[in-house]
Design an enzyme around this catalytic site. Sequence first.
Site, PDB file in Angstrom:
ATOM      1  N   GLY A  45       0.789  -1.113  -0.037  1.00 37.07           N
ATOM      2  CA  GLY A  45      -0.134   0.080  -0.150  1.00 37.07           C
ATOM      3  C   GLY A  45       1.081   1.211   0.058  1.00 37.07           C
ATOM      4  O   GLY A  45       1.954   1.217  -0.556  1.00 37.07           O
ATOM      5  N   SER A  46       0.505   2.425   0.360  1.00 37.65           N
ATOM      6  CA  SER A  46       1.214   3.461   0.559  1.00 37.65           C
ATOM      7  C   SER A  46       2.336   3.587   1.483  1.00 37.65           C
ATOM      8  O   SER A  46       2.221   2.930   2.577  1.00 37.65           O
ATOM      9  CB  SER A  46      -0.207   4.678   0.788  1.00 37.65           C
ATOM     10  OG  SER A  46      -0.499   4.433   1.956  1.00 37.65           O
ATOM     11  N   THR A  47       3.026   4.423   1.050  1.00 39.68           N
ATOM     12  CA  THR A  47       4.256   4.710   2.207  1.00 39.68           C
ATOM     13  C   THR A  47       3.565   5.446   3.330  1.00 39.68           C
ATOM     14  O   THR A  47       4.540   4.941   4.351  1.00 39.68           O
ATOM     15  CB  THR A  47       5.333   5.773   1.408  1.00 39.68           C
ATOM     16  OG1 THR A  47       5.582   5.206   0.279  1.00 39.68           O
ATOM     17  CG2 THR A  47       6.482   6.341   2.189  1.00 39.68           C
ATOM     18  N   GLY A  66       2.435   2.500   5.395  1.00 36.26           N
ATOM     19  CA  GLY A  66       3.405   1.645   5.668  1.00 36.26           C
ATOM     20  C   GLY A  66       4.146   2.201   7.024  1.00 36.26           C
ATOM     21  O   GLY A  66       4.499   1.523   7.782  1.00 36.26           O
ATOM     22  N   GLU A 104       5.610  -3.085   0.985  1.00 36.90           N
ATOM     23  CA  GLU A 104       5.597  -2.927  -0.249  1.00 36.90           C
ATOM     24  C   GLU A 104       4.852  -1.700  -0.815  1.00 36.90           C
ATOM     25  O   GLU A 104       3.713  -1.572  -0.511  1.00 36.90           O
ATOM     26  CB  GLU A 104       5.261  -4.139  -1.275  1.00 36.90           C
ATOM     27  CG  GLU A 104       5.683  -5.571  -0.871  1.00 36.90           C
ATOM     28  CD  GLU A 104       7.000  -5.607  -1.570  1.00 36.90           C
ATOM     29  OE1 GLU A 104       7.329  -5.101  -2.345  1.00 36.90           O
ATOM     30  OE2 GLU A 104       7.712  -6.810  -1.130  1.00 36.90           O
ATOM     31  N   GLU A 117       3.733  10.565  -6.131  1.00 38.52           N
ATOM     32  CA  GLU A 117       3.132   9.355  -6.806  1.00 38.52           C
ATOM     33  C   GLU A 117       1.599   9.900  -7.022  1.00 38.52           C
ATOM     34  O   GLU A 117       0.770  10.128  -6.211  1.00 38.52           O
ATOM     35  CB  GLU A 117       3.155   8.289  -5.910  1.00 38.52           C
ATOM     36  CG  GLU A 117       2.429   6.967  -6.618  1.00 38.52           C
ATOM     37  CD  GLU A 117       2.346   5.906  -5.501  1.00 38.52           C
ATOM     38  OE1 GLU A 117       1.892   5.912  -4.353  1.00 38.52           O
ATOM     39  OE2 GLU A 117       2.876   4.533  -6.179  1.00 38.52           O
TER      40      GLU A 117
END
Length: 497
Positions: free
Chosen positions: A244-246, A249, A267, A399
Amino acid sequence: MSHPQRHADWQQMAADRQFETRAFINDAFVEAASGDTFETINPATGKCLARVASCDAPDAELAVGHARAAFASGEWSRLAPGRRKKILLVLADLMETHRHELALLDTLDMGKPIASSLGDVQGAIGCFRYHAESIDKLFGEVAPTGDDSLALVLREPLGVVASIVPWNFPLMMTAWKVAPALAAGNSVILKPSEKSPLSALRLAELARKAGIPSGVFQVLPGFGHTVGKALALSMGVDCLSFTGSTQVGKQLMQYAGQSNLKKVYLECGGKSPNLVFADCKDLDKVARNAAEAIFHNQGEVCIAGSRLLVENSIREAFVEKVLAAAETMQPGDPLDPESFMGAMVDETQYRRVLDFIRQGVEEGASLRAGGEALKGDGWFIPPTVFDGVTPQMVIGREEIFGPVLAIFGFDTEEEAIAMANDSDYGLAAGFWSQDIDRIMRVTRRLHSGQVFVNNWAGGDQTVPFGGVKQSGNGRDKSHHSLEEYSELKTVWMSLTP
Ligand code: NAD
């Protein structure tokens, strides 16, 4: 309809489809403890497809209890790897039998074209088969000791793995996590994205039919800040595997620190550079590839080639070729097998992407294609191309996760590498060149989890997939992903001489 092929076949199959909408806990489909539900929407129409159980902390606690009990029982965790393999292969066969249905669920739920969904389902099946086949071929180690000792290094399952996945490749991202975790002998709790829960619930039905024991594979649909957070903070979860998104994370790492130091494999996002050197062969082919690298899956791809860096001596001609290729990639009904792009996953993502486009225009980038949403039902955005982007612009750094290409120019190899590496992300990078010396130099210097040379997004199950920097620390696919779902145990035995 057993073998839908035409647009009308898929439309008919969609009209006939019933959905499983309840959570799968232990061995049963149940409502959330609160009775709450949330809507899952078809983004191509904007209409509600179904109301799905909205799990929260009590459901997470229940599922973790069952997962721990299943692990302790040894029914799966201590089953001989060869027998786990057989059951996982049965699951893969069931997925193959129901491949059209699984593909339809992802297309209806998140708007991707049906042809792409069929490819994703084949990828997911291949992933289950790969890990099923590899698990009885992995050996431990015997260390080099003297005669008075024997030292073994054993590989054992971790316990309970919570897999939290995104919506852009719902079934495939699920398979990348769940297949190796199950193969290694863990109990797995899957939390699909609230934007695409339906294929995960169908997978649970198939897993039960394949013979995966109770409590070993469970599915909790719901929101990240409710059930996702509860799993991440749980003292009974040994590993979080996340795609998923940073931003999320980073939160998960904090939750692990606040709870039991569970392992966290991430990831996350990307802003991947695709470099085109003037010495590359067949500019038409490269331009088409560069357009596919960003417009495939509506740009909702972690490794989208969203930054296109083109050597200035060929830039003008090359940009024209990219625009011509983009023109052929317009969005259409996701149920039409001819559609290359479908709908954006939901209204929030659609508005977010349009907002980035607005910022690109305001920052002075040159809008060469697209830029405006399509009129009518659903959330469709055409291929959008900006030229003259600089690394300082928001559209050149962040992104976007939509069909928006940012084109930059460069004059030297050194400048191209510096621009490519100038990013918080490091998921993928690619370049096009025929010069073997350059190929070796640039490959080594790109700071990225994967480098594509004269292709974009090449790969199969045998190679790891993951990033560096803020793109995360995990590796999906290949034998290396099995390492994440197992623990090394050292055994040192003293021997009587
Ligand atoms: P997201 O981070 O918003 O959500 C991902 C998952 O996390 C969802 O299931 C969500 O419900 C859950 N979640 C959200 N907040 C949470 C919380 N506080 N605690 C626990 N769980 C929480 O990402 P998304 O919008 O679903 O997906 C898009 C992102 O995924 C993009 O950044 C994309 O690059 C990334 N992605 C990465 C890869 C990769 O392999 N690196 C692959 C696909 C997508």
